[in-house]
Each structure stands twice: as C-alpha cells, then as structure tokens.
Design a protein around this motif. Structure first.
Motif, PDB file in Angstrom:
ATOM      1  N   ALA A 103      34.367  50.028  36.614  1.00 12.73           N
ATOM      2  CA  ALA A 103      33.905  48.639  36.561  1.00 12.73           C
ATOM      3  C   ALA A 103      34.914  47.865  35.725  1.00 12.73           C
ATOM      4  CB  ALA A 103      32.532  48.562  35.909  1.00 12.73           C
ATOM      5  N   HIS A 104      35.053  46.576  35.990  1.00 11.63           N
ATOM      6  CA  HIS A 104      36.004  45.813  35.177  1.00 11.63           C
ATOM      7  C   HIS A 104      35.256  45.002  34.111  1.00 11.63           C
ATOM      8  CE1 HIS A 104      35.410  41.755  37.031  1.00 11.63           C
ATOM      9  NE2 HIS A 104      35.092  42.450  38.108  1.00 11.63           N
ATOM     10  N   THR A 105      35.904  44.791  32.996  1.00 14.22           N
ATOM     11  CA  THR A 105      35.226  44.110  31.891  1.00 14.22           C
ATOM     12  C   THR A 105      35.892  42.783  31.520  1.00 14.22           C
ATOM     13  OG1 THR A 105      36.452  45.500  30.355  1.00 14.22           O
ATOM     14  CG2 THR A 105      34.224  46.198  30.889  1.00 14.22           C
ATOM     15  N   HIS A 260      28.282  38.615  33.613  1.00 11.79           N
ATOM     16  CA  HIS A 260      27.670  39.734  34.355  1.00 11.79           C
ATOM     17  C   HIS A 260      28.758  40.431  35.186  1.00 11.79           C
ATOM     18  CE1 HIS A 260      23.453  39.300  33.496  1.00 11.79           C
ATOM     19  NE2 HIS A 260      23.249  38.207  34.184  1.00 11.79           N
ATOM     20  N   ASP A 261      29.578  39.600  35.845  1.00 11.08           N
ATOM     21  CA  ASP A 261      30.723  40.105  36.618  1.00 11.08           C
ATOM     22  C   ASP A 261      31.828  40.459  35.629  1.00 11.08           C
ATOM     23  OD1 ASP A 261      32.765  40.660  38.354  1.00 11.08           O
ATOM     24  OD2 ASP A 261      32.920  38.645  39.188  1.00 11.08           O
ATOM     25  N   ASP A 262      32.056  41.708  35.256  1.00 15.60           N
ATOM     26  CA  ASP A 262      31.424  42.826  35.896  1.00 15.60           C
ATOM     27  C   ASP A 262      30.806  43.748  34.843  1.00 15.60           C
ATOM     28  OD1 ASP A 262      30.751  44.611  37.971  1.00 15.60           O
ATOM     29  OD2 ASP A 262      32.596  45.728  37.681  1.00 15.60           O
ATOM     30  N   LYS A 290      41.840  43.117  33.924  1.00 14.40           N
ATOM     31  CA  LYS A 290      42.687  42.307  34.824  1.00 14.40           C
ATOM     32  C   LYS A 290      42.239  42.241  36.283  1.00 14.40           C
ATOM     33  CE  LYS A 290      46.227  41.348  31.876  1.00 14.40           C
ATOM     34  NZ  LYS A 290      45.375  41.284  30.668  1.00 14.40           N
ATOM     35  N   GLU A 291      41.008  42.708  36.564  1.00 14.56           N
ATOM     36  CA  GLU A 291      40.552  42.661  37.955  1.00 14.56           C
ATOM     37  C   GLU A 291      40.514  41.237  38.467  1.00 14.56           C
ATOM     38  OE1 GLU A 291      38.084  42.393  41.479  1.00 14.56           O
ATOM     39  OE2 GLU A 291      37.708  41.413  39.576  1.00 14.56           O
ATOM     40  N   GLU A 292      40.109  40.325  37.589  1.00 10.02           N
ATOM     41  CA  GLU A 292      39.940  38.930  38.022  1.00 10.02           C
ATOM     42  C   GLU A 292      41.259  38.251  38.364  1.00 10.02           C
ATOM     43  OE1 GLU A 292      37.302  37.800  38.935  1.00 10.02           O
ATOM     44  OE2 GLU A 292      35.655  38.744  37.858  1.00 10.02           O
ATOM     45  N   ILE A 293      42.382  38.842  37.961  1.00  9.33           N
ATOM     46  CA  ILE A 293      43.667  38.240  38.340  1.00  9.33           C
ATOM     47  C   ILE A 293      44.506  39.232  39.146  1.00  9.33           C
ATOM     48  CG2 ILE A 293      43.704  36.519  36.504  1.00  9.33           C
ATOM     49  CD1 ILE A 293      45.625  38.346  34.946  1.00  9.33           C
ATOM     50  N   MET A 432      27.758  33.686  40.908  1.00 10.79           N
ATOM     51  CA  MET A 432      28.869  34.499  40.413  1.00 10.79           C
ATOM     52  C   MET A 432      30.029  33.606  39.945  1.00 10.79           C
ATOM     53  SD  MET A 432      31.127  37.368  42.386  1.00 10.79           S
ATOM     54  CE  MET A 432      29.727  38.222  43.074  1.00 10.79           C
ATOM     55  N   HIS A 433      30.641  34.001  38.850  1.00 10.42           N
ATOM     56  CA  HIS A 433      31.785  33.304  38.233  1.00 10.42           C
ATOM     57  C   HIS A 433      31.407  31.982  37.569  1.00 10.42           C
ATOM     58  CE1 HIS A 433      35.532  35.515  39.945  1.00 10.42           C
ATOM     59  NE2 HIS A 433      34.545  36.345  39.682  1.00 10.42           N
ATOM     60  N   ALA A 434      30.137  31.627  37.555  1.00  4.88           N
ATOM     61  CA  ALA A 434      29.712  30.443  36.802  1.00  4.88           C
ATOM     62  C   ALA A 434      29.655  30.832  35.327  1.00  4.88           C
ATOM     63  CB  ALA A 434      28.348  29.974  37.284  1.00  4.88           C
TER      64      ALA A 434
END
Ligand code: MN
Ligand code: MN
Length: 458
Positions: A103-105, A260-262, A290-293, A432-434
């Motif tokens: 899972a990514h943090t 929450h994500d993630d 770095k999952e989000e980028i 999500m992402h809010a």
C-alpha cells in the motif's frame, strides 16, 4: 423458477453490515485503531515511523543483511525513512514464493517550493507546488497544517509539525468572495484556482523596522528552529489539511479523513502482518512512497530497492529470487473509487464499487482502452475470489468510472514487472483525493480480513 433458484443464478453484491450485524462492535473497534493511525501519520515519513514503532512493539526487529533468519522471525527494512518492508519469515523456502501486500502512504498535498517565502500587500506567503492529482479549488479556505523536515546548513535535521494540535496555529489559502467573483465563476472549475494561485498565508505582523511580514515570520522561524531562509531550500515541507478524522452519519458507520488514499489500506496490511504468529509462505507488508506521482524515485516502487531486499532474503536461504517472484502473489492494496449517485454520469453502475459492499477487487485499472493497466488474469481473479469467499471476506469488483471517462494506475504495474502475480484489492472511497475523503468502517475491516486471508492462504 423459484425465487431461490433465481437467487442462485444471479450475482448480487452483499452489504457487510447486513451480513455481519454481530460484528459491528469489532468493526467499530478496528476503526478506532485506524483513526489513531490516520490522525498521526499524514505523510509517508510519519506513516513509516508509525509502522516501525507499531511493529517493534510486536516483536519485529530491523533487518540485518547476511544474518540467518528462521521461520517465524519478524523483521523490517526501512528505505530512507519513507518506505518500509515488514516481513514474517515463512516455514516454506522462498523458492515457493511469498505473499506481498503493498500500500502507498503518500497522499495528494501541497509541497512548499524550495524558495517558498514571499510577501505581497503586507501578507507573508508560502509558494507551493501541488503533489499528486488534486482539484485545486478544494484546497482554498480550509485549515492547513505544515509537516516535514528541515535539513539545515549546520547539519541538523528538524522535524516539523505545526497545525495538528488544537492550540497550534494553522495556515490558509484564500478564495475570492462570491460578491465580486463574476469573472472567476465563469471560468472552468480547473481554472478557478490555479496551481500558482495555491499560495499559503503564514503571517501578517510586520513587527520590525522594515515593516515586513515576511521578515517577521523569518525571525520567528529563526527563534523556533534556528533556521534562515536559505535552510528552507534544503527542507521538505508540505501542507496537508489540518483536519482530524471524524465519524460520519447518525449511525457513525463511516470515517471522513485526509489521506485515506492509501493509508486506509496500509493500516490493514500493517495490523494483519503484526497479528501473524507464523506463516507457511513468507509474508511481506510494504508501505510504498511516491505512488501519487508515478512511483518514481528511490523510495517509489520503480526503484530497485524492493527487488534488492527480496534478493537478499533469497540469498540468505540459498533460494532463487526469480523462482521466488514467479511463485509469489501480491495484493496491490489501493483504494477504489466508489459509485457516487450524486455524480452518476461518471460511472457505469454494474461495474462500479459501492460503500459497505466490502473490499473492491479490481482486475484492471488504466485509461483509454485499459492503457497502462496490469490486468490480472482470470486464474488470479478466481484464486483471490475463492480465497476471500473461503475466509468470509465480503468483496466486490469495480472499475473506476465509465469507459473513456478518465482512469488511473496503481503500483500493480511495478509489481508485475518483477514477474509477480498481482491484483488490486482495496477499500472503496467517496471523494477520493479530496482534502477530506470518505470510507465505510465495514470495508476497512474487511480489508484487514482480506490481508489476513492472503497471509494465511493454504
Ligand atoms: Mn492510491
Ligand atoms: Mn491516489
């Protein structure tokens, strides 16, 4: 045809709360633990530190390369304070593969630029460069907290966290009042607040001869941290919502929180691996950065760091890393975008996930014709579906939205590059992402059960 016969023929999603009414106490208790995590770990560094402490208290010790570990041993490896691999050594050789949950943090947020401070019209600001996919207008007019580290010229490393304590000040991005927003309101939603418009107010007191708010803030930073403006260049500071998680609904069935994500999948992975006493197959829980980028960077999953760790484990057992990968299985534990009836046009109802219908198993992500998707095989989907069924885990399948509406990717592609069978399994979310995302406590608990099921797979 009888109603019973028809019921057997049809596929229908199940409500977790309806199936397990007797488990509400357990589900809520687990959610309380999760809230402690989400409220104290708002960045990948903080999540990693939380995991180290949590695991160390439960018998995990730092991994030492070259040391022989035996079945049941619990170890962890930290990659540059931002990523962690927790491992329980299995009874079987690593040639038989391992069970991995990743899972990514990292979460979407506003990173400070390297020269962040400026003053305009008597107000002192931070310039930011947003991190990950955000709707920029959502970040104005909410309380923001500052997190991160400052590595100073004189060799110190200072941890920063301002805005989380009730008595702390917070930071703020202004929005234009509706009274004079005629031009702004006619713009596209994506342009109402721009990237360069995400400037964070950090002070207005010009208590010095230069009559400068910026200079006064620098004076305060110097008093508090012993830093100068130059030290901000070598800092990693980020603004996140200064919001604590809250229960949502009269029934308190959901949790709203930042990030929450993630971390909503990271916590189940962490608590599940820490609950193991022994396992047949070596178990690994990973917090990735770095999952989000795009998972780039040394702490992202495109780095060889994880492969090197796995290789070292295999060498310790004289096992073959390539054989190990070929026989391994991985949950890319990442959130799913749940169906939102208020935005029905963006979804395809049959193939969306829903709140309180359990973990969402996503065969493929991607966009424009599954582009960029890992796309798990039918064999793997069947194996995971059976595993979840056998362990009483309520699950559903779901895509992100309707075809050609957009799309997403996860670390599944990076795991697949190692020749490891991988599928996305996660908690469905609204918004999500809010800055404040919504999840059902029942799905979070099912995610924990799903992680346990994988680790204990026969
Ligand atoms: Mn994610
Ligand atoms: Mn995301």
């Amino acid at each position: 045809m009888t109603t019973e016969e028809a019921k057997n023929l049809l596929y229908k999603r199940e409500s977790v709360y309806a199936r397990y009414p007797e488990a509400v106490g357990e589900i809520f208790q687990y959610a309380n633990g999760y809230r402690k995590f989400i409220d104290s770990a708002k960045t990948e560094r903080e999540a990693t530190a939380f995991a180290v402490k949590y695991a160390a208290e439960r018998g995990f010790v730092p991994y030492e390369k070259g040391k022989k570990y035996k079945a049941g041993d619990k170890i962890y490896y930290v990659n540059r304070q931002k990523s962690i691999y927790l491992t329980v050594i299995g009874e079987e050789s690593l040639d038989r593969g391992c069970s991995i949950i990743v899972a990514h943090t990292d979460s979407p947020r506003l990173d400070l630029k390297q020269i962040p401070m400026y003053e305009d019209s008597g107000i002192s600001y931070f310039k930011t460069h947003y991190y990950g996919g955000i709707k920029k207008y959502q970040w104005a007019a909410i309380p923001l907290a500052l997190h991160g580290v400052i590595c100073t010229k004189d060799g110190r490393k200072i941890d920063v966290s301002v805005g989380e304590d009730e008595n702390d000040p917070v930071f703020y991005i202004s929005d234009l009042m509706p009274h004079i927003s005629k031009d702004q309101m006619e713009k596209k939603l994506s342009e109402g607040i721009t990237g360069e418009g995400l400037n964070i107010i950090n002070g207005v007191m010009a208590l010095n001869e230069d009559n400068s708010a910026k200079l006064y803030i620098l004076t305060l930073l110097n008093e508090k941290y012993g830093i100068t403006e130059r030290d901000l260049i070598t800092a990693e500071l980020t603004a996140v919502p200064a919001l604590k998680s809250r229960e949502v609904g009269f029934d308190r069935s959901m949790i709203a929180a930042y990030g929450h994500d993630d971390r909503v999948c990271a916590y189940p992975a962490l608590t599940a691996i820490c609950a193991l006493s022994g396992v047949k197959r070596t178990a690994i829980a990973m917090f990735a950065d770095k999952e989000e980028i795009g998972s780039e960077g040394v702490t992202g999953l495109r780095s060889a760091s994880f492969a090197h760790f796995l290789t070292s484990l295999c060498e310790m057992q004289n096992a073959d890393m390539k054989t190990c990968c070929a026989n391994s299985i991985c949950f890319s534990a990442d959130v799913g975008g749940a169906y939102d009836p208020c935005f029905a046009d963006a979804y395809e109802k049959n193939n969306s996930s829903y709140l309180d219908r359990g973990v969402v198993v996503t065969k493929y992500t991607g966009s424009r014709g599954k582009g960029g998707a890992s796309d798990a095989s039918a064999e793997l989907v069947a194996r995971v579906a059976k595993l979840l069924d056998d362990n009483g885990v309520v699950w559903q399948t779901g895509e992100y939205g309707k075809v050609d509406q957009g799309g997403t990717g996860t670390v599944a592609t990076e795991i697949a590059m190692l020749n490891i069978d991988v599928i996305d399994v996660g908690v469905p979310l609204l918004s999500m992402h809010a800055p404040f995302e919504l999840a059902s406590k029942s799905d979070i608990y099912m995610m924990y059960k799903a992680c346990l099921a994988l680790y204990n797979e026969k």
